[in-house]
Structures are given as structure tokens and as C-alpha cells.
Design a protein around this motif. Structure first.
Motif, short mmCIF file in Angstrom:
data_model
loop_
_atom_site.label_atom_id
_atom_site.label_comp_id
_atom_site.label_asym_id
_atom_site.label_seq_id
_atom_site.Cartn_x
_atom_site.Cartn_y
_atom_site.Cartn_z
N MET A 147 0.84 -1.18 0.00
CA MET A 147 0.00 0.00 0.00
C MET A 147 0.89 1.25 0.00
O MET A 147 2.08 1.17 0.33
CB MET A 147 -0.92 0.02 1.23
CG MET A 147 -0.16 0.02 2.55
SD MET A 147 -1.22 -0.09 4.00
CE MET A 147 -2.15 1.42 3.88
N LYS A 148 0.31 2.36 -0.39
CA LYS A 148 1.02 3.63 -0.40
C LYS A 148 0.19 4.66 0.34
O LYS A 148 -0.96 4.90 0.00
CB LYS A 148 1.26 4.10 -1.84
CG LYS A 148 1.86 5.50 -1.92
CD LYS A 148 1.86 6.04 -3.33
CE LYS A 148 2.32 7.49 -3.37
NZ LYS A 148 2.27 8.05 -4.74
N ILE A 149 0.77 5.24 1.36
CA ILE A 149 0.10 6.29 2.12
C ILE A 149 0.37 7.61 1.42
O ILE A 149 1.49 8.11 1.39
CB ILE A 149 0.59 6.31 3.58
CG1 ILE A 149 0.26 4.97 4.26
CG2 ILE A 149 -0.03 7.47 4.34
CD1 ILE A 149 0.75 4.87 5.68
N GLY A 150 -0.68 8.19 0.81
CA GLY A 150 -0.52 9.38 0.00
C GLY A 150 -0.62 10.68 0.76
O GLY A 150 -0.04 11.68 0.35
N ASP A 151 -1.36 10.70 1.87
CA ASP A 151 -1.55 11.96 2.59
C ASP A 151 -2.04 11.66 4.01
O ASP A 151 -2.61 10.58 4.27
CB ASP A 151 -2.55 12.85 1.86
CG ASP A 151 -2.50 14.29 2.36
OD1 ASP A 151 -1.57 14.62 3.12
OD2 ASP A 151 -3.39 15.08 2.01
N VAL A 152 -1.81 12.61 4.89
CA VAL A 152 -2.25 12.52 6.28
C VAL A 152 -2.92 13.83 6.63
O VAL A 152 -2.40 14.91 6.33
CB VAL A 152 -1.09 12.23 7.25
CG1 VAL A 152 -1.58 12.24 8.70
CG2 VAL A 152 -0.43 10.90 6.92
N GLU A 153 -4.09 13.75 7.27
CA GLU A 153 -4.82 14.95 7.68
C GLU A 153 -5.16 14.85 9.17
O GLU A 153 -5.86 13.91 9.59
CB GLU A 153 -6.10 15.10 6.85
CG GLU A 153 -6.92 16.33 7.24
CD GLU A 153 -8.20 16.45 6.44
OE1 GLU A 153 -8.94 17.43 6.67
OE2 GLU A 153 -8.46 15.56 5.61
#
Length: 466
Positions: A147-153
Motif C-alpha cells: 500500500m502507499k500512504i498518499g496523505d495525512v490529515e
């Protein structure tokens, strides 16, 4: 750091119209009812936007005077979140219907307009997002997750973090959630997004030169197929059809309905138009303009004729009745064709003319004139030589490309003379080697003769001593 996370409102962007509001946010909606009296009081629903493309809808239970660009604190689970008001009034109901929010529980409350304490907490949360994303990627890699973590909010009060990830297959991230919760000490929420959503969150510029549609106004994504390109006669080149997300461009669906409707007014592509001159096959068509180009060859562009779709249908009806028109054009008109241009018919020296030079001082003018006169004379001599070469080439071409007899005899004499010269040179070289060997032999004999008497004298001296 304060400038990086500063939220600009009002006239900070140079746009103060109530309908437009702030334009630095994605998915901005133009409020065309902003000038209608009583629009804001018609409903208590408010649209609030958060980071990138995430939006929410809330009730203004405290009857706050809200307008576009206001920063508010809204209800969240747990705690509260900080967002910006992007729409108020009657259009919010249409936006809710468009977002398919069926449950009333999805619509929460607005607490208050954000206070300075809330804004300090909000900036602190935003400052942690990038470092958290980098560290979470390493954790997912160590766990071996595809998996690829694209962004964190982060939520406005730092009690919750949303991790947006991309994965081709189903991923079991239960262990990942435990590790992330122990590492960052916040509540973890995982949201899977597609390639188009990722491109919308990152943003960018498309090949058309404008900002990406998914990053400005498009929120609902419709599947795009290659049939949309076929209907519009677009070349099926994957590199040109793919967008920034490596998927088919969403704009392929924008005009496909118009092309389908316009293509119904065109005749079939397999129909052959028969005239008294020749049979014509479809070569290409301009769907929106209703113009069709036919060729006399089925595979090549030969004798192209462009006619309207109505004329093509008229010829098809004439062919069905067993008749053939004179030409494809109406009333038997012939298409005007531009004759071929003979490059040798003009002046062949037109490219050799000297360019006009700018005026200079009087002292240099005479020198320039003399130089140009000499250049002109040289060019005339070259042109005369070129003309003689052209005449000689034409005469050789008329004679079938054969050389005259005198030229052949001259070539034979030259070749015989070269052979005689080669033989003489070889003979001289052999004589020189022979003479060199004779000289070496004479020198050896003379050296041996001188060595003989010297030895005899030595023997005589020895006898005398004895």
C-alpha cells in the motif's frame, strides 16, 4: 511557519464578491443566489470544507452570521474540527443531494467561529502532517504491506488523524493501526482513495494548460472508456489519452454526447459512393461540422473530395435507384485542384542573390559597393558554370547516359599509361635491390681481403721471438 498555514479570507485574494468568495480552495461553488434577499436565512445548512477536497455539511444551530470564508469550529468525533465556510443558503440543499447524504445523522453542528486558541491548535496539527506521513510510510514498509500512504490529515484539535492510502488489492492493516496509534498517540482512521482522488488532492496542471479538473471543481468521478475516444475520432494513443493519474482523462466524457448525436446525421462508413468517374471510399469525417472526405483509393489518400453529409446521403439515394451522378459535387461541378509547382521553371539563381544591407557611414559605402560588385561577378561566373553543367547533364540524359567514344578512348589510354608507369616503377625497384645486394657482396669480400695479411704478420713476429 505562520505564513505557510495562514488561512486567507475576504479580500486577501483580491476577490470580494459575495458569490465568488475565496478562490484558493478546491471544489469552490459559485453562489448565484447570493444577491437574492433572504437567501442565507432560508436554511440553517452550511457547507464547510477542510483540507484539499474533503467537505462536510452542518447545521447552524446557534444562528451565527456566517459568510463565505469564515473559519469555524464544527462538531467531530471525537472533539472538534476547524474548517472554512464555502457555501450558505439554498444551494447547500442541492449540494447535499448531489453528495448522496441520506442519513440526517451525517449532518452535525457548528459550534462557533474559530477563536485564536483554536487557530493555534490548528496550526500545530498541520505542522505535524508531513513528518507523520513520512514515518507512517516507513512503518507500512516494515510491515510488508502493499500500500502507499498518499496523505495525512490531522483533525483541528489533534485528537484524530486520517490516513489516505492507495492499494491495488485488499490490505489487512489491523496491525498497522495498532502501531500507528502507539507511535502518534491519536485516533487512527484509514481511508482508501483511487488514482483520480490522489491526483485531485495533490493538484497539478493538465496538458491543456489549465489546473486539473479533479483539483478544482470535479468531485464525483464517472468511469471513462475508450469508446468515448472512438466516438470522437481520437487516436487511441495511451500516452495522449492518459491524464496525470495514469488513467483515461475525465474530459473525454465532456463532449461525447454531442459527438454521438452529431454522428447520427452522418452516413455509414462502409457505404461506397459510385459516380461516373470512379468509386469513392470514406477517408475521414468532421463530425461536428458535418463534412465528409472521400478518396478513390480504399487505403490511400487519392483524389480527395470533401462534401457535406446531406450531399453524401443524396448520392446514396441516387445509387440505390440504379443511377450514378457525374461527380460528387452538386450540379456536376469539378473540384478546383491546385496545379503542381515546377521548381525549375523559375529563376534558379533566386537564392544566390545578395541580401540588402543596411545603410552605413559614407566612408564604408564605397568599400561595400566594391565588395558587392565582386561578389556579383563571382556569382555570375558560378551561374554560367552551373548552366553549362546542366546542359551537359541534359545532353548525357538524352543520349541514354552513355559516354562518347572519344571519352572511352581517352580513359583507355590513361589506364594503359598508368599500367606502363607501374611496370617501370617495379623494374626500377628491382634494379635498386639488385645493386644493393652487389654492393654488400663487394664490401664483404674487401673486408675479408684486408683481414688476411694482418694475420700473416702476426705469425712472422711470433717466429722471430722464438
Amino acid at each position: 511557519m505562520n505564513n505557510e498555514y495562514e488561512i486567507k479570507t475576504g479580500c486577501d485574494r483580491g476577490l470580494c464578491a459575495c458569490a465568488v468568495g475565496r478562490q484558493d480552495r478546491q471544489l469552490n461553488t459559485y453562489d448565484w443566489l447570493a444577491d437574492v434577499p433572504g437567501n442565507a436565512e432560508s436554511t440553517d445548512l452550511v457547507e464547510v470544507q477542510f483540507k484539499h477536497t474533503r467537505k462536510g455539511y452542518y447545521h447552524n444551530v446557534n444562528n451565527l452570521e456566517l459568510k463565505k470564508g469564515d473559519v469555524v469550529a464544527v462538531e467531530a468525533n471525537p472533539g472538534h474540527d476547524i474548517g472554512v465556510v464555502t457555501l450558505t443558503g439554498r444551494l447547500v440543499k442541492l449540494q447535499i443531494k448531489k453528495a448522496n447524504l441520506k442519513s440526517a445523522e451525517d449532518i452535525k453542528r457548528i459550534y462557533r467561529i474559530a477563536r485564536p486558541v483554536d487557530m493555534d491548535k490548528f496550526r500545530e496539527a498541520k505542522a505535524r502532517e508531513h513528518a507523520t506521513m513520512i514515518e507512517s510510510r516507513q512503518i507500512a514498509k516494515n510491515l510488508g504491506l502493499q500500500m502507499k500512504i498518499g496523505d495525512v490529515e490531522y483533525q483541528g484539535d489533534c485528537n484524530k488523524a486520517i490516513f489516505y492510502y492507495i492499494a491495488d488489492e485488499r490490505v489487512d492493516f489491523r496491525q498497522l493501526i495498532k502501531v500507528l496509534a502507539d507511535t502518534f498517540h491519536v485516533r487512527i482512521e484509514m481511508k482508501q482513495i483511487g488514482a483520480r482522488q490522489e491526483a485531485g488532492r495533490i493538484g497539478g496542471t493538465g496538458p491543456c494548460g489549465r489546473e486539473l479538473c479533479c483539483a478544482t471543481w470535479m468531485k464525483n468521478f464517472v468511469s471513462v472508456s475508450t469508446n468515448a475516444a472512438r466516438f470522437q475520432d481520437i487516436s487511441l494513443n495511451p500516452q495522449k489519452l492518459a491524464g496525470m493519474c495514469a488513467k483515461l482523462k475525465c474530459c473525454l466524457n465532456y463532449e461525447v454526447d454531442d459527438y454521438i448525436e452529431a454522428s447520427k446525421r452522418l452516413p455509414s462508413k462502409e457505404v461506397v459512393l459510385q459516380t461516373q468517374d470512379a468509386d469513392y471510399y470514406l477517408f475521414k469525417s468532421d463530425i461536428l461540422a458535418g463534412m465528409i472526405t472521400y478518396s478513390t483509393d480504399k487505403n490511400l489518400a487519392a483524389n480527395l473530395e470533401t462534401i457535406p453529409a446531406a450531399r453524401a446521403k443524396q448520392i446514396i439515394e441516387i445509387n440505390r435507384s440504379g443511377e450514378k451522378p457525374l461527380t460528387l459535387q452538386e450540379n456536376g461541378k469539378q473540384t478546383e485542384t491546385n496545379g503542381s509547382v515546377d521548381l525549375l521553371s523559375g529563376d534558379i539563381n533566386r537564392f544566390d542573390r545578395a541580401k540588402k544591407k543596411k545603410k552605413r557611414n559614407n566612408n564604408n559605402r564605397e568599400r561595400e559597393n566594391n565588395r558587392e560588385r565582386g561578389t556579383r561577378n563571382q556569382q555570375q561566373g558560378e551561374n554560367q558554370q552551373r548552366g553549362e553543367n546542366l546542359q551537359r547533364g541534359e545532353s548525357q540524359q538524352r543520349s541514354g547516359g552513355q559516354q562518347p567514344r572519344n571519352n572511352r578512348e581517352r580513359n583507355n589510354r590513361d589506364q594503359g599509361q598508368r599500367e606502363r608507369n607501374n611496370r617501370e616503377n617495379n623494374q626500377r625497384e628491382n634494379n635498386r635491390e639488385h645493386n644493393q645486394r652487389e654492393n654488400n657482396r663487394r664490401n664483404d669480400n674487401r673486408r675479408n681481403d684486408n683481414r688476411g695479411p694482418r694475420n700473416n704478420n702476426n705469425h712472422q713476429h711470433t717466429d722471430a721471438k722464438e
